[in-house]
Design an enzyme around this catalytic site. Sequence first.
Site, mmCIF file in Angstrom:
data_model
loop_
_atom_site.group_PDB
_atom_site.id
_atom_site.type_symbol
_atom_site.label_atom_id
_atom_site.label_comp_id
_atom_site.label_asym_id
_atom_site.label_seq_id
_atom_site.Cartn_x
_atom_site.Cartn_y
_atom_site.Cartn_z
ATOM 1 N N HIS A 32 62.850 62.546 5.792
ATOM 2 C CA HIS A 32 63.424 63.095 7.029
ATOM 3 C C HIS A 32 64.254 64.348 6.706
ATOM 4 O O HIS A 32 64.273 65.311 7.468
ATOM 5 C CB HIS A 32 64.327 62.064 7.717
ATOM 6 N N SER A 184 58.842 56.251 2.326
ATOM 7 C CA SER A 184 58.702 55.571 3.608
ATOM 8 C C SER A 184 59.847 54.579 3.743
ATOM 9 O O SER A 184 60.297 54.003 2.747
ATOM 10 C CB SER A 184 57.373 54.804 3.624
#
Length: 274
Positions: A32, A184
């Site tokens: 992110h 992830s």
Amino acid sequence: MRILTTVAEMTALERGSRRGAVLTMGALHAGHGELMRRSRELIGPDGLLIVTVFVNPTQFGDPKDLENYPRTLEADSALCEAAGVDVLFAPTVQEMYPPGVPLPQFSAGWLGSVLEGRSRPGHFDAVASVVHRLLSITQADVTCFGEKDYQQLVVVRQMVHEAGLNVEVVGVPTVRDDDGLALSSRNIRLSAAARSAAVVIPRALMAVAESAAATGNADEACAAGNAILARQPLLQIDYLVITDVELGPAPATGAARALVAATLDGVRLIDNVP
Ligand code: PAF
């Protein structure tokens, strides 16, 4: 950094500078962070960088999955602050889906029923719809999505085109651990044994890409990848496929994508490479 929770506060933000939005469900990690970095690069130092954190209930098939989804707003907020985010938008479910207010709904069409969509009916329709709502609320000029969730990126591009939204959708290459495993939020659920076994996924994809480049033959390339995955007994393969860049059938020549989904120790992992 301002933390806003209502649509009214978001729409009251002063217009003027170019806006970038990174849409997330929280549990933020370096992947992110890369989306934020790329967004800032695109909007410039004076642009308004917005990160949304909303665990969207409509895109979960299994209520247990929704309940167990990590909610780490404090840590997420610290990561955003460090990444130079201007506005963190963290609405409630009521705020996003006000009772009695009809909101635009989108269908992912055939894209919603293949690959990840086959095991998650309705998931991509819900993703397309919530992304439309978040992009409308944030009034973003540009939005960055990770290529890690490649099917989601293709669905979002299609929705933006169909809805005629004036926003540039930018795909950002996957961030990987040192051994190649794609970052992830699910990786933390892997046992130590499963985590070390997971390395066969990026290795298999590399073998597919190398074979495809050398032979130009999709079947041969998939066989090369499957041979690597088959050596790992802990892994259950769902699919390993080559498609065109829009997820249609593999092209005879030109750009293509190799995508894999597999379960390790009960944790479903997906990955893909060009
Ligand atoms: O990728 C995600 O985190 C979610 O699917 C998204 C795009 C934020 C929509 O809820």
